[in-house]
Design a protein around this motif. Sequence first.
Motif, mmCIF file in Angstrom:
data_model
loop_
_atom_site.group_PDB
_atom_site.id
_atom_site.type_symbol
_atom_site.label_atom_id
_atom_site.label_comp_id
_atom_site.label_asym_id
_atom_site.label_seq_id
_atom_site.Cartn_x
_atom_site.Cartn_y
_atom_site.Cartn_z
ATOM 1 N N ALA A 26 0.803 -1.216 -0.036
ATOM 2 C CA ALA A 26 0.005 -0.093 0.072
ATOM 3 C C ALA A 26 0.811 1.158 -0.123
ATOM 4 C CB ALA A 26 -0.864 0.015 1.243
ATOM 5 N N ASP A 27 1.830 1.072 0.669
ATOM 6 C CA ASP A 27 2.846 2.469 0.698
ATOM 7 C C ASP A 27 3.478 2.758 -0.816
ATOM 8 O OD1 ASP A 27 4.546 4.048 2.158
ATOM 9 O OD2 ASP A 27 6.475 3.032 1.490
ATOM 10 N N LEU A 28 3.623 1.881 -1.427
ATOM 11 C CA LEU A 28 3.849 2.061 -3.073
ATOM 12 C C LEU A 28 3.001 2.873 -3.753
ATOM 13 C CD1 LEU A 28 5.698 1.979 -5.521
ATOM 14 C CD2 LEU A 28 4.534 -0.521 -5.935
ATOM 15 N N VAL A 29 1.930 2.501 -3.503
ATOM 16 C CA VAL A 29 0.346 2.941 -4.079
ATOM 17 C C VAL A 29 0.350 4.501 -3.549
ATOM 18 C CG1 VAL A 29 -1.998 3.015 -4.330
ATOM 19 C CG2 VAL A 29 -0.738 0.893 -4.261
ATOM 20 N N VAL A 30 0.515 4.614 -2.295
ATOM 21 C CA VAL A 30 0.259 6.055 -1.652
ATOM 22 C C VAL A 30 1.710 6.941 -2.238
ATOM 23 C CG1 VAL A 30 0.488 7.184 0.456
ATOM 24 C CG2 VAL A 30 -0.845 5.350 0.594
ATOM 25 N N LYS A 31 2.666 6.757 -2.260
ATOM 26 C CA LYS A 31 3.833 7.169 -2.615
ATOM 27 C C LYS A 31 3.534 7.497 -4.128
ATOM 28 C CE LYS A 31 7.250 5.936 0.695
ATOM 29 N NZ LYS A 31 8.476 5.143 0.999
ATOM 30 N N PHE A 32 3.059 6.690 -4.854
ATOM 31 C CA PHE A 32 3.057 6.908 -6.153
ATOM 32 C C PHE A 32 1.990 7.916 -6.551
ATOM 33 C CE2 PHE A 32 0.171 5.831 -9.718
ATOM 34 C CZ PHE A 32 0.692 6.442 -10.826
ATOM 35 N N LEU A 33 0.694 7.753 -6.005
ATOM 36 C CA LEU A 33 -0.248 8.762 -6.194
ATOM 37 C C LEU A 33 0.130 10.116 -5.576
ATOM 38 C CD1 LEU A 33 -3.456 6.381 -5.044
ATOM 39 C CD2 LEU A 33 -2.809 7.269 -7.496
ATOM 40 N N LYS A 34 0.671 10.310 -4.638
ATOM 41 C CA LYS A 34 1.057 11.655 -4.043
ATOM 42 C C LYS A 34 1.997 12.271 -5.145
ATOM 43 C CE LYS A 34 0.257 11.077 0.970
ATOM 44 N NZ LYS A 34 1.199 11.227 2.206
ATOM 45 N N ARG A 35 3.019 11.451 -5.554
ATOM 46 C CA ARG A 35 3.859 12.166 -6.576
ATOM 47 C C ARG A 35 3.136 12.521 -7.797
ATOM 48 N NH1 ARG A 35 9.540 9.645 -7.755
ATOM 49 N NH2 ARG A 35 9.466 9.675 -5.324
ATOM 50 N N TYR A 36 2.428 11.689 -8.459
ATOM 51 C CA TYR A 36 1.738 11.645 -9.634
ATOM 52 C C TYR A 36 0.903 12.762 -9.750
ATOM 53 C CZ TYR A 36 -0.679 10.218 -13.876
ATOM 54 O OH TYR A 36 -1.342 10.185 -15.212
ATOM 55 N N TYR A 37 0.103 12.967 -8.530
ATOM 56 C CA TYR A 37 -0.855 14.362 -8.465
ATOM 57 C C TYR A 37 -0.179 15.500 -7.792
ATOM 58 C CZ TYR A 37 -4.474 11.309 -10.732
ATOM 59 O OH TYR A 37 -5.009 10.759 -11.368
ATOM 60 N N THR A 38 1.000 15.515 -7.736
ATOM 61 C CA THR A 38 1.722 16.633 -7.044
ATOM 62 C C THR A 38 1.226 17.958 -7.832
ATOM 63 O OG1 THR A 38 3.514 15.518 -6.239
ATOM 64 C CG2 THR A 38 3.852 17.693 -6.532
ATOM 65 N N VAL A 39 1.199 17.945 -9.469
ATOM 66 C CA VAL A 39 1.036 18.997 -10.070
ATOM 67 C C VAL A 39 -0.374 19.822 -9.889
ATOM 68 C CG1 VAL A 39 -0.099 17.626 -12.041
ATOM 69 C CG2 VAL A 39 1.173 19.854 -12.496
ATOM 70 N N LEU A 40 -1.285 18.987 -9.367
ATOM 71 C CA LEU A 40 -2.575 19.503 -9.011
ATOM 72 C C LEU A 40 -2.549 20.111 -7.498
ATOM 73 C CD1 LEU A 40 -4.857 16.841 -10.978
ATOM 74 C CD2 LEU A 40 -4.158 19.258 -11.775
ATOM 75 N N SER A 41 -2.687 21.285 -7.324
ATOM 76 C CA SER A 41 -2.764 21.993 -6.059
ATOM 77 C C SER A 41 -3.994 21.602 -5.252
ATOM 78 C CB SER A 41 -2.382 23.176 -6.172
ATOM 79 O OG SER A 41 -3.285 24.083 -6.842
ATOM 80 N N ASN A 42 -5.106 21.641 -6.059
ATOM 81 C CA ASN A 42 -6.685 21.484 -5.532
ATOM 82 C C ASN A 42 -7.061 20.073 -5.298
ATOM 83 O OD1 ASN A 42 -8.750 22.730 -4.180
ATOM 84 N ND2 ASN A 42 -9.492 23.745 -6.179
ATOM 85 N N LYS A 43 -6.760 19.447 -4.241
ATOM 86 C CA LYS A 43 -6.909 18.297 -4.305
ATOM 87 C C LYS A 43 -8.377 17.822 -3.462
ATOM 88 C CE LYS A 43 -2.760 16.087 -5.100
ATOM 89 N NZ LYS A 43 -2.082 17.574 -5.012
ATOM 90 N N PRO A 44 -9.480 17.232 -4.026
ATOM 91 C CA PRO A 44 -10.715 16.996 -3.512
ATOM 92 C C PRO A 44 -10.620 16.166 -2.249
ATOM 93 C CG PRO A 44 -10.505 15.567 -5.212
ATOM 94 C CD PRO A 44 -9.219 16.360 -5.303
ATOM 95 N N LEU A 45 -11.570 16.551 -1.139
ATOM 96 C CA LEU A 45 -11.681 15.865 0.099
ATOM 97 C C LEU A 45 -11.723 14.451 -0.227
ATOM 98 C CD1 LEU A 45 -11.757 15.913 3.150
ATOM 99 C CD2 LEU A 45 -14.121 16.324 2.753
ATOM 100 N N LYS A 46 -12.457 13.904 -0.951
ATOM 101 C CA LYS A 46 -12.554 12.565 -1.201
ATOM 102 C C LYS A 46 -11.279 11.712 -1.572
ATOM 103 C CE LYS A 46 -17.467 11.784 -2.868
ATOM 104 N NZ LYS A 46 -18.209 11.556 -3.816
ATOM 105 N N TRP A 47 -10.466 12.374 -2.546
ATOM 106 C CA TRP A 47 -8.960 11.879 -2.776
ATOM 107 C C TRP A 47 -8.261 12.021 -1.394
ATOM 108 C CZ3 TRP A 47 -3.904 13.521 -2.514
ATOM 109 C CH2 TRP A 47 -2.985 12.738 -3.401
ATOM 110 N N VAL A 48 -8.205 12.894 -0.553
ATOM 111 C CA VAL A 48 -7.435 12.957 0.620
ATOM 112 C C VAL A 48 -8.021 11.869 1.480
ATOM 113 C CG1 VAL A 48 -7.051 14.692 2.721
ATOM 114 C CG2 VAL A 48 -7.173 15.447 0.424
ATOM 115 N N GLU A 49 -9.053 11.595 1.561
ATOM 116 C CA GLU A 49 -9.820 10.550 2.646
ATOM 117 C C GLU A 49 -9.207 9.299 1.954
ATOM 118 O OE1 GLU A 49 -13.777 12.715 4.354
ATOM 119 O OE2 GLU A 49 -13.637 11.489 2.385
ATOM 120 N N MET A 50 -9.318 8.996 0.812
ATOM 121 C CA MET A 50 -8.731 7.806 0.007
ATOM 122 C C MET A 50 -7.333 7.414 0.314
ATOM 123 S SD MET A 50 -8.436 6.898 -4.220
ATOM 124 C CE MET A 50 -6.930 7.896 -4.268
#
Length: 223
Positions: free
Chosen positions: A184-208
Amino acid sequence: MEYIRITNINDPLFVQMHELMKDIFPPEEVLEFELWAEPLEDPGIRVFVAVHEGKVVGATEYRYYEDFNVAMTDFTIIGQAGLGIGPFLANKRAEDLKALAEANGKELFGMFAEIYDPYRVGHHEFGGVKPMDPYVRREVLAHLGYRRLDFPYVHPSWNNDGEAVEGLDLSFLTIDPDVKEIDADLVVKFLKRYYTVLSNKPLKWVEMIESLEAKETIELKPF
């Protein structure tokens, strides 16, 4: 057919590619033209077009993360049927990623891809091109060996408006088909880096992300 890399927003082939993207994908999935300038110049982001008789008929964007030893297929576009564009792009991409991993002294562990779930989302024509139909694309990914990561997935809209895009699954292709789960740590790290370019993260994404951080592994399930 030629496999040509695009690295500049002023490349005439990019203009064709962006128009093709707008024809194929829903608006919230297409980054604005001007916002492509920086990603195209990023050496880690690989954007290639399939050119047939001087015309862009397909495209793919992907990236290889050396520290994670995984890749991400951002998108694959097949502009028309009957030219073998899908296999052409998939084979060229696989050759390129194999070489990138070898240059990193490793064998590629696997590759992420987002895929629409046509059983959950509303009807979308995808430009009327049948190979881009969500049912077809899902089956193609399954045949290639992709499996669904077993958690409810959302991603931030590329409009950067704070909206959550739903109706997709995050999938993963393991080079070793016997792998049944990934960290799961690989998935989390990947998603955080992949979506770094988008500053306005939705709450549903943060909760996920918070939910994934509480897990150790994530199972890979058939589509």
